[in-house]
Design a protein around this motif. Structure first.
Motif, mmCIF file in Angstrom:
data_model
loop_
_atom_site.group_PDB
_atom_site.id
_atom_site.type_symbol
_atom_site.label_atom_id
_atom_site.label_comp_id
_atom_site.label_asym_id
_atom_site.label_seq_id
_atom_site.Cartn_x
_atom_site.Cartn_y
_atom_site.Cartn_z
ATOM 1 N N ASP A 1 8.884 6.544 -4.606
ATOM 2 C CA ASP A 1 8.090 6.752 -6.430
ATOM 3 C C ASP A 1 7.042 6.954 -5.651
ATOM 4 N N PHE A 2 6.477 6.816 -3.823
ATOM 5 C CA PHE A 2 5.045 6.834 -3.372
ATOM 6 C C PHE A 2 5.203 8.643 -3.835
ATOM 7 N N ALA A 3 5.936 9.262 -3.486
ATOM 8 C CA ALA A 3 6.157 10.256 -3.390
ATOM 9 C C ALA A 3 5.808 11.608 -4.741
ATOM 10 N N PHE A 4 6.418 10.868 -5.876
ATOM 11 C CA PHE A 4 6.040 10.913 -7.195
ATOM 12 C C PHE A 4 3.940 10.469 -7.072
ATOM 13 N N ALA A 5 3.446 9.451 -6.998
ATOM 14 C CA ALA A 5 2.561 9.321 -7.321
ATOM 15 C C ALA A 5 1.721 9.810 -6.120
ATOM 16 N N VAL A 6 2.020 10.448 -5.570
ATOM 17 C CA VAL A 6 0.581 11.522 -4.383
ATOM 18 C C VAL A 6 1.285 12.748 -4.827
#
Length: 385
Positions: free
Chosen positions: A44-49
């Motif tokens: 999810d963090f990778a998607f956010a970045v």
């Protein structure tokens, strides 16, 4: 891009090209080891970045058709890799089981990279054996009640916490202290504004200035549903905003990056009052781990229940492909330059500038701001002499 190197097949994918199966396996690997529990290591963090930057890639290591490892990164020119979300990547990792079958440097090479910069490596399987540790990170985990926890930390530093309590009582003279999540856009903007003012005042590069960081922070603030959400916690004394922490939360782990306080209350140590009230509020907020991250030891360490070292340094692949990164790295060691504190600080500042803003104009601005900061400090030193 797909690389087939015998033991493993590696796909280099943009986040939008990850399959549902890939994401599920990413989550499963993350859940398989407690060292991987940070939201910063999540898909999810990778998607956010990736919604804020276009240089995000994920190396997906496969054995047969099954994904067995993930290395999320920023793919920079010249085959240089940085941790996903850098410089907000307080933690990063090659997410995999212990039996991946290759070393960390081999995994970097298989990802088509020549070098990878570490600034918070989590490596429970020892895949990056040559990476130095030394950067400390801090977290708060409650094993009992908040009151019992606070009594324990007070007992460890009674004079210090007696002073904190005195200042907190003075702070409460403005009104009852209240801590909680805050969905106000105006308050979010104020917390970010105070932080930027602090960066300018102290001569530190403003990591909130680049367009991509502002987009990412706003997008996370707007994310209120899902496995990972943005969370702004604020402390008020009556109607007076004392300060706030903003970051991401997933599975009960809260990792704030932005901690800023009302500059008009600086004499009352509002940061310590904030942590005191945050700890008291952890059960009600569903926070199991309050991860304070690295740095500012004097502020974080007295409240922390856990402390650990993370990896820092540069992994350079072996062979001819890694020659240029090795030469660049070795230049800093000529004549023992890497042991000179001023040179070390300049090196870190340059690397930080490169991580904060990938654009040429942003790096140029960062260099100018660094030069201005040095000039300001020298002028201040002369004035005191």
């Amino acid at each position: 891009m797909t690389l087939d190197l015998g033991r493993l097949r590696v796909d280099i994918l943009a986040t939008e090209d990850l399959s549902d199966s890939d994401v599920e396996q990413w989550q499963a690997i993350q859940a398989s080891h407690p060292a991987f529990e940070s939201p910063l290591l999540s898909a999810d963090f990778a998607f956010a970045v990736s919604r804020a930057r276009d240089d995000v890639r994920v190396a997906v290591y496969r054995r047969g058709d099954r994904a067995v490892g993930f290395l999320a990164h920023h793919r920079r020119p010249g085959g240089f890799g940085r941790p996903i979300g850098s410089p907000f990547s307080d933690y990063h990792a090659l997410l995999c089981a212990a039996d991946l079958g290759v070393s960390g440097p081999e995994a970097v090479r298989m990802a088509g990279l020549k070098a990878f910069r570490h600034n918070g490596l989590i490596d429970p399987h020892g895949l990056f054996a040559g990476t130095a540790e030394g950067q400390h990170t801090y977290a708060i985990e409650l094993s009992g009640t908040p009151e019992a926890f606070l009594e324990t930390v007070r007992a460890a530093s009674p004079k210090k916490f007696k002073n904190y309590r005195r200042l907190q009582n003075r702070l409460a003279e403005s009104g009852a202290l209240r801590m909680g999540p805050d969905r106000s856009q105006a308050t979010f903007d104020q917390i970010m504004g105070w932080k930027s003012e602090q960066f300018t005042r102290t001569g530190v590069q403003d990591v909130l200035k680049p367009d991509w960081t502002r987009r990412m922070m706003q997008s996370l603030f707007d994310t209120t549903d899902g496995r990972m959400t943005g969370l702004l916690l604020t402390l008020y004394a009556g109607d007076v905003l004392v300060g706030g922490h903003f970051g991401v939360m997933a599975a009960g782990v809260f990792h704030p990056w932005i901690a800023s306080t009302n500059p008009e209350l600086a004499a009352l140590s509002p940061g310590q009052a904030f942590l005191d009230q945050a700890i008291r509020s952890m059960p009600a907020l569903g926070i199991r781990v309050y991860d304070l991250g690295p740095g500012h030891d004097h502020y974080k360490k007295p409240f922390a229940s856990t402390e650990r070292e993370v990896g820092v340094g540069l992994t350079v692949v072996s062979g001819a492909i890694g020659t240029l990164p090795r030469v660049k790295e070795s230049v800093w060691s000529l004549g023992g330059l890497d042991r000179v504190s001023a040179v070390s600080r300049i090196r870190k500042r340059l690397d930080h500038i490169a991580a904060v803003d990938p654009s040429a104009s942003g790096r140029a601005r960062g260099l100018l701001e660094a030069a201005w900061s040095i000039q300001k400090r020298l002028a201040s030193a002369d004035a005191k002499a």
